[in-house]
Design a protein around this motif. Structure first.
Motif, PDB file in Angstrom:
ATOM      1  N   TYR A   1       0.927   6.910   0.528  1.00 21.12           N
ATOM      2  CA  TYR A   1       0.021   5.807   0.847  1.00 21.12           C
ATOM      3  C   TYR A   1      -1.051   5.751  -0.233  1.00 21.12           C
ATOM      4  CZ  TYR A   1      -3.677   3.195   3.177  1.00 21.12           C
ATOM      5  OH  TYR A   1      -4.652   2.287   3.471  1.00 21.12           O
ATOM      6  N   VAL A   2      -1.293   4.548  -0.757  1.00 22.57           N
ATOM      7  CA  VAL A   2      -2.328   4.329  -1.770  1.00 22.57           C
ATOM      8  C   VAL A   2      -3.188   3.161  -1.299  1.00 22.57           C
ATOM      9  CG1 VAL A   2      -2.805   3.806  -4.190  1.00 22.57           C
ATOM     10  CG2 VAL A   2      -0.746   5.104  -3.589  1.00 22.57           C
ATOM     11  N   PRO A   3      -4.401   3.443  -0.796  1.00 21.66           N
ATOM     12  CA  PRO A   3      -5.260   2.349  -0.329  1.00 21.66           C
ATOM     13  C   PRO A   3      -5.669   1.436  -1.492  1.00 21.66           C
ATOM     14  CG  PRO A   3      -6.280   4.498   0.103  1.00 21.66           C
ATOM     15  CD  PRO A   3      -5.019   4.740  -0.643  1.00 21.66           C
TER      16      PRO A   3
ATOM     17  N   ARG B   1       0.807  -1.221   0.000  1.00 18.22           N
ATOM     18  CA  ARG B   1       0.000   0.000   0.000  1.00 18.22           C
ATOM     19  C   ARG B   1       0.847   1.281   0.000  1.00 18.22           C
ATOM     20  NH1 ARG B   1      -1.998  -3.668   3.135  1.00 18.22           N
ATOM     21  NH2 ARG B   1      -1.246  -2.772   5.074  1.00 18.22           N
TER      22      ARG B   1
ATOM     23  N   LEU C   1      -5.585  12.694   1.252  1.00 20.63           N
ATOM     24  CA  LEU C   1      -5.397  11.533   2.122  1.00 20.63           C
ATOM     25  C   LEU C   1      -4.008  11.549   2.757  1.00 20.63           C
ATOM     26  CD1 LEU C   1      -6.445   8.721   3.128  1.00 20.63           C
ATOM     27  CD2 LEU C   1      -5.310   7.769   1.116  1.00 20.63           C
TER      28      LEU C   1
ATOM     29  N   GLY D   1      -7.601  -0.388  -4.274  1.00 17.22           N
ATOM     30  CA  GLY D   1      -8.795  -0.048  -5.044  1.00 17.22           C
ATOM     31  C   GLY D   1      -9.158   1.416  -5.037  1.00 17.22           C
ATOM     32  N   SER D   2      -8.207   2.298  -4.714  1.00 18.38           N
ATOM     33  CA  SER D   2      -8.539   3.708  -4.558  1.00 18.38           C
ATOM     34  C   SER D   2      -8.210   4.556  -5.781  1.00 18.38           C
ATOM     35  CB  SER D   2      -7.789   4.277  -3.355  1.00 18.38           C
ATOM     36  OG  SER D   2      -6.392   4.252  -3.600  1.00 18.38           O
ATOM     37  N   VAL D   3      -7.590   3.983  -6.787  1.00 15.30           N
ATOM     38  CA  VAL D   3      -7.186   4.776  -7.946  1.00 15.30           C
ATOM     39  C   VAL D   3      -8.408   5.426  -8.580  1.00 15.30           C
ATOM     40  CG1 VAL D   3      -6.048   4.717 -10.195  1.00 15.30           C
ATOM     41  CG2 VAL D   3      -5.186   3.305  -8.329  1.00 15.30           C
TER      42      VAL D   3
ATOM     43  N   GLU E   1     -10.664   7.012  -7.113  1.00 16.72           N
ATOM     44  CA  GLU E   1     -11.776   7.082  -6.160  1.00 16.72           C
ATOM     45  C   GLU E   1     -11.502   8.043  -5.000  1.00 16.72           C
ATOM     46  OE1 GLU E   1     -14.692   5.269  -6.453  1.00 16.72           O
ATOM     47  OE2 GLU E   1     -13.926   4.664  -8.413  1.00 16.72           O
ATOM     48  N   VAL E   2     -10.235   8.245  -4.694  1.00 16.92           N
ATOM     49  CA  VAL E   2      -9.846   9.012  -3.505  1.00 16.92           C
ATOM     50  C   VAL E   2      -8.862  10.111  -3.917  1.00 16.92           C
ATOM     51  CG1 VAL E   2      -8.618   8.828  -1.291  1.00 16.92           C
ATOM     52  CG2 VAL E   2     -10.111   6.980  -2.028  1.00 16.92           C
ATOM     53  N   ASP E   3      -8.953  11.269  -3.274  1.00 20.97           N
ATOM     54  CA  ASP E   3      -7.964  12.328  -3.481  1.00 20.97           C
ATOM     55  C   ASP E   3      -6.726  11.938  -2.669  1.00 20.97           C
ATOM     56  OD1 ASP E   3      -6.358  14.585  -3.477  1.00 20.97           O
ATOM     57  OD2 ASP E   3      -7.999  15.976  -3.094  1.00 20.97           O
ATOM     58  N   LEU E   4      -5.739  11.359  -3.351  1.00 20.47           N
ATOM     59  CA  LEU E   4      -4.542  10.869  -2.654  1.00 20.47           C
ATOM     60  C   LEU E   4      -3.746  11.991  -2.004  1.00 20.47           C
ATOM     61  CD1 LEU E   4      -3.342   8.084  -5.118  1.00 20.47           C
ATOM     62  CD2 LEU E   4      -4.509   7.810  -2.922  1.00 20.47           C
TER      63      LEU E   4
END
Length: 156
Positions: free
Chosen positions: A93-95, A77, A107, A97-99, A101-104
């Motif tokens: 950090y890259v959770p 991760r 985060l 399945g978050s590509v 979907e999330v503002d890295l």
């Protein structure tokens, strides 16, 4: 002046900085001690450790930074954002399945804030292109492999 000659002239006292052999110094940058204590913190530490002691300390920092880089590469991760430079390791950090979907950036900004608030880790952040990265710099003599393992576990 050669070192042997300096020692004979000193008659038991420590040589001053001007009496010691010259060493090529690339640069002295702003160090937190320099700002907080209003003194040459880096220069004072180097003087206290001597050239060989300082070299051993820097070598140890580089070994630990290389170890941290390897921990990041092996962690599912964590993403290494650039090859290690000196003692700086840029990661995020890259959770799963978050590509997309999330503002890295947000985060990782919040993650860094939590790390600082906890008082356990002092790491900086930086931007590489449009990506906010966490940027631990191995520069604390108290840091060891266990500390770096704990850091990657805490982040990931």
């Amino acid at each position: 002046m050669r070192r042997g000659l300096v020692k004979r002239q000193m008659k038991g006292r420590q040589p001053t900085v001007s009496e010691t052999p010259r060493v090529a110094v690339l640069a002295f940058g702003a160090h937190p001690d320099d700002c907080d204590l209003r003194c040459g913190g880096l220069a004072l530490k180097w003087r206290a450790l001597g050239h060989e002691g300082w070299a051993r300390r820097v070598d140890r920092f580089l070994e630990l930074a290389e170890y941290l880089e390897q921990l990041v590469l092996e962690h599912p991760r964590l993403q290494l954002m650039s090859p290690r430079v000196f003692a700086n390791v840029c990661l995020r950090y890259v959770p799963p399945g978050s590509v997309g979907e999330v503002d890295l950036n947000e985060l990782n900004r919040n993650l860094r804030a939590q790390l600082l608030q906890s008082g356990r880790f002092m790491i900086s952040q930086s931007m590489i292109g449009d990506a906010l990265v966490l940027r631990p710099v191995v520069a604390n003599p108290g840091t060891d492999q266990e500390t770096l393992q704990l850091l990657t576990q805490t982040i990931g």
